[in-house]
Design an enzyme around this catalytic site. Structure first.
Site, PDB file in Angstrom:
ATOM      1  N   ASP A 173     -39.136   6.580 -64.542  1.00 52.74           N
ATOM      2  CA  ASP A 173     -39.644   7.486 -65.580  1.00 52.74           C
ATOM      3  C   ASP A 173     -40.985   7.031 -66.164  1.00 52.74           C
ATOM      4  OD1 ASP A 173     -37.496   9.085 -65.176  1.00 52.74           O
ATOM      5  OD2 ASP A 173     -36.451   8.623 -67.032  1.00 52.74           O
ATOM      6  N   ARG A 227     -39.623  18.638 -73.404  1.00 50.47           N
ATOM      7  CA  ARG A 227     -38.235  18.348 -73.018  1.00 50.47           C
ATOM      8  C   ARG A 227     -37.849  16.935 -73.443  1.00 50.47           C
ATOM      9  NH1 ARG A 227     -36.788  18.678 -67.138  1.00 50.47           N
ATOM     10  NH2 ARG A 227     -34.970  17.751 -68.121  1.00 50.47           N
ATOM     11  N   LYS A 244     -33.803   9.766 -75.692  1.00 50.27           N
ATOM     12  CA  LYS A 244     -33.282  11.060 -75.201  1.00 50.27           C
ATOM     13  C   LYS A 244     -32.179  10.838 -74.158  1.00 50.27           C
ATOM     14  CE  LYS A 244     -35.175  12.991 -71.570  1.00 50.27           C
ATOM     15  NZ  LYS A 244     -34.567  13.582 -70.407  1.00 50.27           N
ATOM     16  N   ASN A 245     -32.397   9.894 -73.230  1.00 46.74           N
ATOM     17  CA  ASN A 245     -31.424   9.723 -72.152  1.00 46.74           C
ATOM     18  C   ASN A 245     -30.127   9.060 -72.606  1.00 46.74           C
ATOM     19  OD1 ASN A 245     -33.113  11.002 -70.419  1.00 46.74           O
ATOM     20  ND2 ASN A 245     -33.728   9.177 -69.267  1.00 46.74           N
ATOM     21  N   ARG A 263     -31.823  16.196 -55.971  1.00 45.07           N
ATOM     22  CA  ARG A 263     -31.016  15.367 -56.880  1.00 45.07           C
ATOM     23  C   ARG A 263     -29.558  15.771 -56.722  1.00 45.07           C
ATOM     24  NH1 ARG A 263     -33.975  15.096 -62.650  1.00 45.07           N
ATOM     25  NH2 ARG A 263     -32.474  13.433 -63.013  1.00 45.07           N
ATOM     26  N   CYS A 313     -34.824  19.930 -58.037  1.00 48.50           N
ATOM     27  CA  CYS A 313     -35.814  20.025 -59.097  1.00 48.50           C
ATOM     28  C   CYS A 313     -37.113  19.454 -58.573  1.00 48.50           C
ATOM     29  CB  CYS A 313     -35.332  19.363 -60.377  1.00 48.50           C
ATOM     30  SG  CYS A 313     -35.510  17.609 -60.438  1.00 48.50           S
TER      31      CYS A 313
HETATM   32  C1  UD1 Z   1     -31.217   9.515 -65.150  1.00 48.65           C
HETATM   33  C2  UD1 Z   1     -32.252   9.900 -66.179  1.00 48.65           C
HETATM   34  C3  UD1 Z   1     -33.609  10.159 -65.508  1.00 48.65           C
HETATM   35  C4  UD1 Z   1     -34.007   8.959 -64.655  1.00 48.65           C
HETATM   36  C5  UD1 Z   1     -32.899   8.583 -63.692  1.00 48.65           C
HETATM   37  C6  UD1 Z   1     -33.176   7.332 -62.904  1.00 48.65           C
HETATM   38  C7  UD1 Z   1     -30.934  10.994 -67.874  1.00 48.65           C
HETATM   39  C8  UD1 Z   1     -30.649  12.209 -68.639  1.00 48.65           C
HETATM   40  N1  UD1 Z   1     -31.799  11.076 -66.868  1.00 48.65           N
HETATM   41  O1  UD1 Z   1     -31.039  10.639 -64.290  1.00 48.65           O
HETATM   42  O2  UD1 Z   1     -34.566  10.370 -66.544  1.00 48.65           O
HETATM   43  O3  UD1 Z   1     -35.176   9.296 -63.907  1.00 48.65           O
HETATM   44  O4  UD1 Z   1     -31.661   8.383 -64.409  1.00 48.65           O
HETATM   45  O5  UD1 Z   1     -33.379   6.257 -63.768  1.00 48.65           O
HETATM   46  O6  UD1 Z   1     -30.424   9.945 -68.190  1.00 48.65           O
HETATM   47  N2  UD1 Z   1     -28.213  10.384 -56.646  1.00 48.65           N
HETATM   48  C9  UD1 Z   1     -27.442  10.698 -55.562  1.00 48.65           C
HETATM   49  N3  UD1 Z   1     -26.210  11.264 -55.792  1.00 48.65           N
HETATM   50  C10 UD1 Z   1     -25.737  11.495 -57.051  1.00 48.65           C
HETATM   51  C11 UD1 Z   1     -26.536  11.148 -58.163  1.00 48.65           C
HETATM   52  C12 UD1 Z   1     -27.780  10.580 -57.923  1.00 48.65           C
HETATM   53  O7  UD1 Z   1     -27.849  10.513 -54.413  1.00 48.65           O
HETATM   54  O8  UD1 Z   1     -24.619  11.998 -57.191  1.00 48.65           O
HETATM   55  C13 UD1 Z   1     -29.549   9.795 -56.408  1.00 48.65           C
HETATM   56  C14 UD1 Z   1     -30.679  10.564 -57.076  1.00 48.65           C
HETATM   57  O9  UD1 Z   1     -31.112  11.656 -56.283  1.00 48.65           O
HETATM   58  C15 UD1 Z   1     -31.738   9.489 -57.242  1.00 48.65           C
HETATM   59  C16 UD1 Z   1     -30.900   8.251 -57.534  1.00 48.65           C
HETATM   60  O10 UD1 Z   1     -29.585   8.535 -57.053  1.00 48.65           O
HETATM   61  O11 UD1 Z   1     -32.429   9.309 -56.018  1.00 48.65           O
HETATM   62  C17 UD1 Z   1     -30.809   7.874 -58.996  1.00 48.65           C
HETATM   63  O12 UD1 Z   1     -30.448   9.018 -59.756  1.00 48.65           O
HETATM   64  P1  UD1 Z   1     -29.579   8.941 -61.091  1.00 48.65           P
HETATM   65  O13 UD1 Z   1     -29.544   7.541 -61.589  1.00 48.65           O
HETATM   66  O14 UD1 Z   1     -28.274   9.610 -60.852  1.00 48.65           O
HETATM   67  O15 UD1 Z   1     -30.429   9.850 -62.077  1.00 48.65           O
HETATM   68  P2  UD1 Z   1     -29.801  10.663 -63.265  1.00 48.65           P
HETATM   69  O16 UD1 Z   1     -28.666   9.901 -63.811  1.00 48.65           O
HETATM   70  O17 UD1 Z   1     -29.597  12.079 -62.882  1.00 48.65           O
END
Ligand code: UD1
Length: 435
Positions: free
Chosen positions: A319, A411, A34-35, A133, A128
């Site tokens: 995850d 989801r 999915k990701n 996030r 969320c």
């Molecule tokens: C993706 C995955 C999610 C997984 C996560 C971490 C998808 C669709 N989702 O989410 O299932 O749990 O990676 O492996 O692929 N952060 C910031 N600023 C930002 C972006 C992120 O501070 O602009 C922080 C987040 O709050 C979190 C960390 O960085 O603490 C990692 O998040 P991130 O890798 O960005 O998660 P996603 O890519 O949203």
């Protein structure tokens, strides 16, 4: 069949009745990731030619992304596991709140829209249940490529002329960001000049996205390492591409086998995507054999407590933290699970404790004292991965567990309950009219 959002009031009110199960025996095949699919669907907007994506799971998040692409003007159809995206001459540049609020991954249309149209308006996703996030790294990356960004009425309003390659550092407080790396990589494919992404995420899903973009004609090097180099090209073209297996679904099935014992062959997996999971389960006393494209998982008796810290890839995936906690809840000894990616991701503790687990939260860690047996109870899934953890806890518990909140499970898991039933688990779906 055209893709549409599929949470119906029926799904929301359905329940799973989970009875004490095990040992599990048989073979299951893992779905596509999915990701990986979500950013790859967004990436298909980087051309006006049709792309065909194979091994796509039919989960609500994929349907939600399909809806976003359709509102932007693309044609999207999902037949079996084959997804066709035909952007034609799509013109839309707005991803609205009603869609983005369903799924945070919607933010990954930002990069493709800016690369193609030089402008985009994407709703701020907001918080969320797994904690704050932010999207600051996505915005920082776009600004580095020359995008002007303002926040207006809850929307990211982004304007650029032609994007310009740059050096972008994407490290945040909690390490690298998977989707921010993807977003910047997508935007950079059509930028003028070369982009260097430093502290890039190394997750297999980032590599899958890079491989999809390369198949489209992009020039990318270093994907899978913390330094990605993207040389902008004039245009990209449509492709046919197959998505990698879902390592989180595979890990969930491995942990299920560990929790109730058995001998299960998990097919269609990439063992190299599951190193940390294999390592921790082996330490807990589970036998895992790597075969060609499959994993044989054997477990008997109570597993041992192990300490786990979630980290960006190749560390233990956040995850799978909730599912691992369900296993530790019935393992021998005391374990400490530390969350380094989402320090607030502990919504499942209270539900597991309602089932007789002994778990105490201490900041970003959970201290789990293993018990011999959980006790079936009515529980409600608070989020996607926690819902899988409660399914596993239900299998290991006595009597019956009644799980509500299935819209979360759907989801991200196409058919977890069928896969588990296939290997002997006792799970039944209860429709609204049977309750
Ligand atoms: C993706 C995955 C999610 C997984 C996560 C971490 C998808 C669709 N989702 O989410 O299932 O749990 O990676 O492996 O692929 N952060 C910031 N600023 C930002 C972006 C992120 O501070 O602009 C922080 C987040 O709050 C979190 C960390 O960085 O603490 C990692 O998040 P991130 O890798 O960005 O998660 P996603 O890519 O949203």
């Amino acid at each position: 069949m055209s893709v549409s959002h599929s949470i119906t009031s029926d799904t929301v009110s359905e329940k799973l009745l989970i009875s004490h199960s095990g040992p599990l025996h048989g073979t299951v095949t893992v779905s596509g990731a999915k990701n990986s699919v979500l950013p790859i669907m967004a990436a298909s907007l980087l051309t006006n030619e049709r792309s065909i994506i194979g091994n796509v799971p039919s989960v609500t998040d994929v349907h939600s992304m399909g809806e976003i692409l359709r509102r932007l003007g693309a044609e999207v159809t999902l037949t079996g596991d084959r997804l066709v995206v035909n952007p034609n001459a799509y013109q839309g540049t707005v991803a609205s709140y009603d869609l983005v609020s369903r799924m945070r991954a919607s933010i990954c249309v930002l990069g493709p829209l800016l690369a193609r149209h030089g402008k985009a308006q994407v709703s701020m996703p907001g918080g969320c249940v797994i904690g704050p996030r932010p999207i600051d790294l996505h915005l920082k990356g776009m600004q580095a490529l020359g995008v002007r960004i303002t926040i207006e009425h809850g929307y990211v309003v982004a304007v650029a002329g032609k994007l310009k390659g740059a050096r972008v550092h994407l490290g945040g407080t909690f390490g690298s960001s998977v989707l921010a790396t993807g977003n910047v990589m997508m935007a950079a494919t059509l930028a003028e000049g070369t982009t260097f992404i430093e502290q890039a995420a190394c997750e297999p899903e980032v590599i899958d996205l890079a491989n999809f973009l390369i198949a489209m004609g992009a020039r990318i090097e270093g994907h899978g390492s913390p330094m990605i180099r993207v040389e902008g090209v004039e245009r990209l073209h449509g492709v046919e591409y197959r998505i990698i297996p879902d390592r989180i679904e595979a890990g969930t099935l491995m942990i299920a086998t560990a929790a109730v014992g058995g001998d299960v062959m998990i097919e269609g997996v990439r063992a190299d995507h599951l190193g940390a999971v294999i390592d921790k389960l082996s330490e807990a006393g589970v036998h895992i054999e790597k075969l060609n494209g499959s994993l044989r998982v054997r477990a008997s008796g109570q597993t041992r407590a192990v300490d786990v810290t979630t980290l960006p890839f190749p560390g233990f995936p956040t995850d799978l933290q909730a599912q691992m906690m369900a296993l530790m809840a019935v393992s021998k000894g005391v374990s400490i699970l530390t969350e380094k990616v989402y320090p607030e991701r502990f919504m499942h503790i209270s539900e597991l404790n309602r089932m007789g687990a002994s778990i105490m939260r201490e900041g970003a860690s959970a201290i789990v004292k293993g018990v011999e047996q959980l006790s079936g109870a009515p529980v409600t899934a608070p989020d996607l991965r926690a819902s899988a953890a409660l399914v596993l806890a239900g299998l290991a518990a006595d009597n019956q567990t009644e799980l509500s909140g299935l819209e979360h499970l759907e989801r991200g898991y196409q058919r977890l309950e069928q896969q588990l039933v296939q290997v002997g688990a006792k799970i039944r779906r209860l429709g609204q009219d049977e309750q």
